[in-house]
Design a protein around this motif. Structure first.
Motif, short mmCIF file in Angstrom:
data_model
loop_
_atom_site.label_atom_id
_atom_site.label_comp_id
_atom_site.label_asym_id
_atom_site.label_seq_id
_atom_site.Cartn_x
_atom_site.Cartn_y
_atom_site.Cartn_z
N LEU A 160 0.94 -1.22 -0.06
CA LEU A 160 0.01 -0.09 0.03
C LEU A 160 0.80 1.15 -0.06
O LEU A 160 2.24 1.19 0.26
CB LEU A 160 -0.89 0.02 1.14
N PHE A 161 0.33 2.39 -0.06
CA PHE A 161 1.03 3.69 -0.38
C PHE A 161 0.42 4.57 0.79
O PHE A 161 -0.71 5.11 0.48
CB PHE A 161 0.83 4.05 -1.84
N GLY A 165 1.86 9.08 6.88
CA GLY A 165 3.32 8.78 7.23
C GLY A 165 3.52 7.24 7.39
O GLY A 165 3.10 6.54 6.64
N LYS A 166 4.51 6.92 8.19
CA LYS A 166 5.31 5.74 8.37
C LYS A 166 4.69 4.85 9.35
O LYS A 166 5.06 3.63 9.37
CB LYS A 166 6.89 5.84 8.40
N PHE A 177 8.97 0.90 3.08
CA PHE A 177 10.06 0.90 2.06
C PHE A 177 10.46 2.05 1.57
O PHE A 177 10.06 3.01 1.86
CB PHE A 177 9.86 -0.14 1.00
N SER A 178 11.85 2.07 0.89
CA SER A 178 12.14 3.38 0.09
C SER A 178 11.23 4.21 -0.45
O SER A 178 10.45 3.61 -1.39
CB SER A 178 13.38 2.89 -0.74
N SER A 179 11.38 5.43 -0.26
CA SER A 179 10.24 6.31 -0.84
C SER A 179 10.91 7.59 -0.83
O SER A 179 10.58 8.60 -0.33
CB SER A 179 8.94 6.52 0.35
N ARG A 367 10.65 11.12 1.23
CA ARG A 367 9.24 11.23 1.73
C ARG A 367 9.06 10.82 3.25
O ARG A 367 9.51 9.66 3.38
CB ARG A 367 8.15 10.95 0.78
N GLU A 368 8.40 11.66 4.10
CA GLU A 368 8.03 11.07 5.34
C GLU A 368 6.65 10.87 5.53
O GLU A 368 6.26 10.23 6.45
CB GLU A 368 8.57 12.20 6.57
N LYS A 369 5.73 11.52 4.70
CA LYS A 369 4.54 11.44 5.08
C LYS A 369 3.50 10.98 3.84
O LYS A 369 2.73 10.18 4.10
CB LYS A 369 3.80 12.90 5.35
N SER A 370 3.65 11.33 2.47
CA SER A 370 3.02 10.85 1.61
C SER A 370 3.51 10.10 0.59
O SER A 370 4.48 9.92 0.57
CB SER A 370 2.46 12.12 0.67
N SER A 371 2.62 9.15 0.08
CA SER A 371 3.29 8.06 -0.80
C SER A 371 4.19 6.92 -0.32
O SER A 371 5.11 7.14 -0.68
CB SER A 371 3.53 8.70 -2.31
N ILE A 372 4.09 6.72 1.02
CA ILE A 372 5.03 5.88 1.62
C ILE A 372 4.76 4.26 1.09
O ILE A 372 3.82 3.84 1.55
CB ILE A 372 5.14 5.99 3.22
N ALA A 373 5.72 3.77 0.16
CA ALA A 373 5.64 2.58 -0.21
C ALA A 373 5.69 1.71 0.75
O ALA A 373 6.69 1.64 1.64
CB ALA A 373 6.65 2.34 -1.28
N SER A 374 4.83 0.82 1.24
CA SER A 374 4.67 -0.04 2.30
C SER A 374 4.36 -1.50 1.91
O SER A 374 3.35 -1.71 0.97
CB SER A 374 3.68 0.45 3.36
#
Ligand SMILES: CC(C)(COP(=O)(O)OP(=O)(O)OC[C@H]1O[C@@H](n2cnc3c(N)ncnc32)[C@H](O)[C@@H]1OP(=O)(O)O)[C@@H](O)C(=O)NCCC(=O)NCCS
Length: 399
Positions: A160-161, A165-166, A177-179, A367-374
């Protein structure tokens, strides 16, 4: 107020809501009507420049695309005591089944995965634990959801994205993951036609949809990418996964941009240039235009890059120059479609070098908040180790 209650199935005389941890609260696939209801609810957050009806039409249009047609599920958290059709939606989300690859021990296997999106709880129900309960239930469901015709009984991973945040999703197993990304400004035709002092850039070729299919997604190309994964797996231990960068992914993103272009720029021809490439060095990218709530948020995203890993310093220079030329073509396309930026995710050192040729001040943003590849990895339970590497963590995987 009255309209909202009709539109959302919540009457003003609603009795008390169930507690989030009540055994009566369950997560179920929505009926088609409940799916529309949940889209209406989340339109407050995501309809952007569209009105509600057009936003629903967008969602239905996307639902028809091959990528998600058979694998999309809209999930709703409800009270089991309420009858179907009259259930109050406490929280909702969507999952999309996708094709993925697992590389382990030098072997590559086709596996399914799910992308999770549109996680939502209406403002008046927030901070009562409904999203938490939904994600706890969802993570259990997804272990076996739509696995009937698969080789494995249990899924290995889902993605998910996060736009919040993380930490939130990490509690339920979706590890960040890397974002990162690089963002470049659009350039006008005049700027595009000017030479960049000190750099010899060939012009990149514009790619149409069929070109993207041939250069980036035909069977032979996909087989080569599978081979890359196999090679990587032979070289280092541990599971490696990737979402298959097949043509259906690009078509889904383009269906989205074409829908917006038709609604917002109906006086223009549709956006037919879908990427750029350099045939000599075999560097290609596919992109889409993302229309935000305001033009300031319009972004041309590079969905996926393809190039052969250089084997010598001179090869490396040629590849970096080809990437730079392609990025420049993207900057021009961004300008022509009123985009505020060109953005590409998780840039490799070579891409960073290329970006610096065009803009020495270009920097990698983490990125720390948006579109965090998870990614939520459940392969450990299936003997594949506790760690996993995510290959091709690029924008095409977003949904
Ligand atoms: C994010 C959202 C789904 C959370 O729903 P919710 O039912 O209020 O969440 P919960 O009550 O289960 O929250 C549990 C915990 O999650 C965290 N959390 C909730 N919303 C958060 C947010 N927007 N940002 C960061 N953390 C958040 C908090 O730690 C919260 O615990 P607390 O109440 O003790 O502080 C809801 O706020 C929402 O729909 N927002 C708008 C759409 C959105 O941004 N969706 C996420 C897209 S990735």
């Amino acid at each position: 107020m009255k309209d909202i209650s009709i539109a959302t199935g919540v009457s003003n005389s609603e009795p008390s809501l169930p507690a989030a941890d009540s055994p009566d609260v369950i997560l179920v696939p929505a009926t088609p009507e409940e799916r529309i209801e949940s889209i209406k609810l989340n339109s407050v957050a995501w309809k952007g420049p569209l009105d509600v009806q057009t936003y629903i039409a967008r969602e239905n249009h996307l639902h028809q695309q091959r990528l998600v047609k058979d694998g999309l599920t809209c999930w709703i958290l409800v009270d089991r005591n309420q009858p179907e059709g009259k259930r109050t939606i406490l929280s909702s989300c969507e999952t999309y089944k996708k094709k993925a690859l697992l590389a382990y021990d030098g072997q590559v296997e086709d596996v399914p995965t799910h992308g999770v999106g549109s996680v939502y709880c209406r403002p008046e129900f927030r901070r009562q634990g409904y999203a938490r309960r939904m994600l706890e239930e969802l993570s259990k469901k997804l272990d076996t959801w739509q696995m009937d015709n698969e080789r494995r009984d249990q899924s290995l991973f889902t993605v998910l994205f996060s736009d919040i945040g993380k930490n939130f999703y990490a509690q339920y197993g979706w590890r960040p993951f890397s974002s990162s990304h690089i963002s470049l400004k659009p350039i006008s035709r005049e700027e595009y036609d000017q030479a960049i002092p000190g750099i010899k850039l060939r012009m990149a070729r514009a790619l149409f949809a069929e070109d993207v299919r041939t250069c980036m997604c035909d069977d032979e190309v996909l087989e080569k990418q599978r081979e890359l994964l196999r090679e990587a797996s032979k070289k280092s231990p541990g599971a490696k996964v990737a979402i298959k960068p097949d043509y259906d992914h690009f078509v889904w993103h383009w269906a989205r941009e074409e829908f917006y272009a038709d609604k917002l720029y109906s006086h223009r021809d549709p956006p037919v240039i879908k990427g750029a490439g350099d045939d000599t060095s075999k560097v290609y990218c596919a992109w889409n235009r993302n229309f935000g709530e305001t033009p300031k948020e319009n972004t041309l995203f590079i969905l996926r890059w393809m190039y052969n890993e250089p084997t010598s310093p001179s090869d490396s220079q040629v590849t970096a120059e080809a990437i730079a030329a392609i990025l420049r073509r993207a900057q021009l396309e961004a300008h022509e479609w009123n985009m505020a930026a060109v953005e590409f995710w998780n840039p490799t050192p070579l891409m960073q070098k290329a970006a610096a040729m065009l803009d020495p001040s270009a920097e990698v943003i983490h990125r720390e908040k948006s579109s965090i590849a998870s990614l939520r990895w459940t392969g450990a339970e299936q003997g594949l180790g506790k760690d996993v590497e995510w290959f091709w963590n690029e924008k095409y995987t977003w949904c």
